[in-house]
Design a protein around this motif. Structure first.
Motif, PDB file in Angstrom:
ATOM      1  N   ALA A 167       8.544  -2.962   2.789  1.00 44.02           N
ATOM      2  CA  ALA A 167       7.715  -2.488   1.678  1.00 44.02           C
ATOM      3  C   ALA A 167       8.417  -1.379   0.910  1.00 44.02           C
ATOM      4  O   ALA A 167       8.385  -1.352  -0.337  1.00 44.02           O
ATOM      5  N   TYR A 168       9.053  -0.469   1.624  1.00 46.50           N
ATOM      6  CA  TYR A 168       9.735   0.641   0.952  1.00 46.50           C
ATOM      7  C   TYR A 168      10.896   0.133   0.099  1.00 46.50           C
ATOM      8  O   TYR A 168      11.033   0.509  -1.074  1.00 46.50           O
ATOM      9  N   ASP A 213       7.068  -1.631  11.987  1.00 49.00           N
ATOM     10  CA  ASP A 213       8.065  -0.788  11.324  1.00 49.00           C
ATOM     11  C   ASP A 213       8.926  -1.598  10.363  1.00 49.00           C
ATOM     12  O   ASP A 213       9.292  -1.108   9.281  1.00 49.00           O
ATOM     13  N   LEU A 214       9.252  -2.828  10.725  1.00 51.42           N
ATOM     14  CA  LEU A 214      10.014  -3.670   9.802  1.00 51.42           C
ATOM     15  C   LEU A 214       9.200  -3.986   8.549  1.00 51.42           C
ATOM     16  O   LEU A 214       9.732  -4.026   7.437  1.00 51.42           O
ATOM     17  N   SER A 238       0.837  -1.200   0.000  1.00 50.67           N
ATOM     18  CA  SER A 238       0.000   0.000   0.000  1.00 50.67           C
ATOM     19  C   SER A 238       0.872   1.251   0.000  1.00 50.67           C
ATOM     20  O   SER A 238       1.958   1.261   0.590  1.00 50.67           O
ATOM     21  N   PRO A 239       0.428   2.314  -0.655  1.00 50.68           N
ATOM     22  CA  PRO A 239       1.198   3.570  -0.662  1.00 50.68           C
ATOM     23  C   PRO A 239       1.480   4.097   0.738  1.00 50.68           C
ATOM     24  O   PRO A 239       2.558   4.639   0.996  1.00 50.68           O
ATOM     25  N   ALA A 240       0.526   3.922   1.644  1.00 51.43           N
ATOM     26  CA  ALA A 240       0.722   4.410   3.016  1.00 51.43           C
ATOM     27  C   ALA A 240       1.853   3.649   3.700  1.00 51.43           C
ATOM     28  O   ALA A 240       2.675   4.233   4.428  1.00 51.43           O
ATOM     29  N   LEU A 241       1.904   2.338   3.482  1.00 47.46           N
ATOM     30  CA  LEU A 241       2.960   1.525   4.090  1.00 47.46           C
ATOM     31  C   LEU A 241       4.319   1.904   3.515  1.00 47.46           C
ATOM     32  O   LEU A 241       5.314   2.005   4.247  1.00 47.46           O
ATOM     33  N   PHE A 247      14.016 -10.954   5.488  1.00 48.06           N
ATOM     34  CA  PHE A 247      14.403  -9.579   5.807  1.00 48.06           C
ATOM     35  C   PHE A 247      14.389  -9.352   7.314  1.00 48.06           C
ATOM     36  O   PHE A 247      15.322  -8.773   7.884  1.00 48.06           O
ATOM     37  N   ARG A 248      13.349  -9.837   7.976  1.00 46.90           N
ATOM     38  CA  ARG A 248      13.247  -9.657   9.428  1.00 46.90           C
ATOM     39  C   ARG A 248      14.391 -10.371  10.150  1.00 46.90           C
ATOM     40  O   ARG A 248      14.960  -9.852  11.108  1.00 46.90           O
TER      41      ARG A 248
END
Length: 437
Positions: free
Chosen positions: A140-141, A134-135, A41-44, A103-104
């Motif tokens: 996502a970014y 936050d992870l 999502s764009p927000a994430l 990743f985590r």
């Protein structure tokens, strides 16, 4: 008898190797098909962008002149040089085939998707304090960045220290899930600042000294006690800081938000991208939270930055009360005074008063020498302002005498020893670094 001793020793070595391999084993996590950017999502993604700024991800994972997040940034350690990895979603050379689980694990345990251990130059010992949400946003970014093909560069570390299996032993000695947090107990603002500073922002990674094996010293008097970093000096972020005027919450906020304050100078060297490329992504509330946390560590949470005897003394020296005139004083008058002279009751932001700067009061002169050598670019300290470097116009002896006179005339700190040698070393290292980038 000797034969039995040799066989016994070989047996112990073999057992130790097997034990280390067992200790180091981590299973690989299955690769995934690189997800489409529309998966997130764009927000994430927007939240992840802010968090990537807080963690200075681009700063450490972007080589000079290279593509963002494609790795190759050189990090000098006491054991050799380590190069950051490609964290773009390229399927072959980046993290495009990493699941969120992989990743985590890397962030919290320092283990890559294939099960290999990461060197602790990647500060997973801080990142393991970062919350799940936050992870998820950070993942996502990064997975929505432009993929870049950039194979990893092997570390310039001698054998056997370059063997990643040995990192399991390092972790056994120094890795603790609670080494840097979570820290709670203050106000919500204080707690937010502690979460950011000790987690993603990993401030103590630069501002704390390290032991002989490269681990941060965690003693009460050692954390945030100042440390050499990338040929600069990261000053103490506690009550040991020698700044003549208190680092208050407001002063810290102004410095972290803009890169400069009239009472403490400008951010330069490794601190500049922290301010301008990292913290600039955070909202004011988060920067103020970090300032609140460190004001408490400085022991100045309730103090107000104001003109006082220390400030008056520094300004008096700037106005000409600096003691006997010598070659350093003449150099200052010729090269520095026109930009750094202050005559009023308060120094001006655009005319930094050197006696108030941590580079001059610090135990290590590296930062002051670097600024004299190379200056401060328009995109480093205060936006739009700059200072020229004097590497071409001043000799090592000139710079040493200038630094010595400034230290003597502007502070009550003891002289720095062997300045000529330190200037020569830093000049050589800087020239070598510039030639390889």
């Amino acid at each position: 008898m000797i034969k039995r001793m040799v066989l016994g020793l070989l047996g112990l070595i073999a057992a130790a190797v097997v034990g280390l391999l067992i200790l180091a084993y981590r299973p690989a996590i299955d690769p995934i098909e690189p997800p489409s950017a529309t998966t997130f999502s764009p927000a994430l993604v927007a939240q992840g962008e802010v968090l990537a700024g807080a963690g200075y991800c681009a700063t450490c994972h972007t080589a000079k002149g290279g593509a963002a997040y494609a790795g190759g940034y050189a990090m000098k350690t006491g054991f050799g040089t380590i190069y950051s990895t490609n964290i773009t979603p390229d399927a072959a050379t980046g993290i495009g085939r990493w699941s969120e689980e992989a990743f985590r694990r890397a962030m919290r345990q320092g283990v890559a998707r294939d099960g290999s251990h990461l060197f602790p130059a990647f500060p997973y010992q801080h990142f393991n304090q970062v919350g799940d949400d936050d992870l998820k946003a950070l993942y996502a970014y990064l997975m929505t960045r432009e993929p870049v093909a950039a194979p990893p560069r092997e570390p310039d570390i001698p054998f056997p220290l370059n063997r990643r299996v040995l990192q399991a032993g390092w972790k056994l000695l120094f890795f603790r899930n609670d080494a840097y947090g979570p820290i709670t107990g203050g106000t919500p603002e204080w707690n937010r600042g502690a979460y950011l500073a000790e987690g993603l922002s990993h401030c103590s990674a630069c501002h704390s000294p390290r032991n002989g094996l490269g681990a941060e010293k965690t003693g009460a008097d050692e954390r945030y006690a100042g440390a050499a970093i990338d040929d600069w000096y990261a000053p103490p972020l506690n009550a040991a800081n020698r700044a003549p005027v208190a680092w208050t919450k407001d002063e810290l906020f102004a410095y972290l938000r803009t890169g400069a304050t009239a009472l403490h100078g400008v951010a330069a060297g490794p601190m500049s991208p922290v301010v301008h490329d990292g913290l600039s992504k955070l909202p004011d509330a988060d920067v103020m939270a970090i300032a609140t946390y460190f004001a408490d560590r400085f022991g100045a949470a309730g103090e107000r930055a104001a003109p006082d005897a220390a400030l008056a003394k520094v300004l008096a020296a700037s106005a000409g009360g600096g003691g006997p005139v010598d070659h350093g004083a003449n150099l200052y008058d010729a090269a520095c005074a026109s930009c750094h002279y202050n005559s009023g009751p308060m120094p001006l932001l655009v005319r930094p008063e050197l006696g108030l700067n941590s580079a001059l009061t610090a135990a290590d002169p590296s930062s002051l020498i670097q600024v004299i050598l190379h200056g401060v670019a328009v995109d480093e300290g205060l936006p739009g302002a700059m200072m020229p470097g004097f590497a071409q116009s001043l000799s090592d002896t000139d710079i040493a005498q200038l630094a010595s006179w400034l230290r003597r005339s502007r502070t009550d700190q003891p002289p720095w020893p062997d300045l000529d040698r330190q200037v020569a070393v830093l000049r050589t290292q800087s020239e070598s670094s510039r030639s390889t980038h």
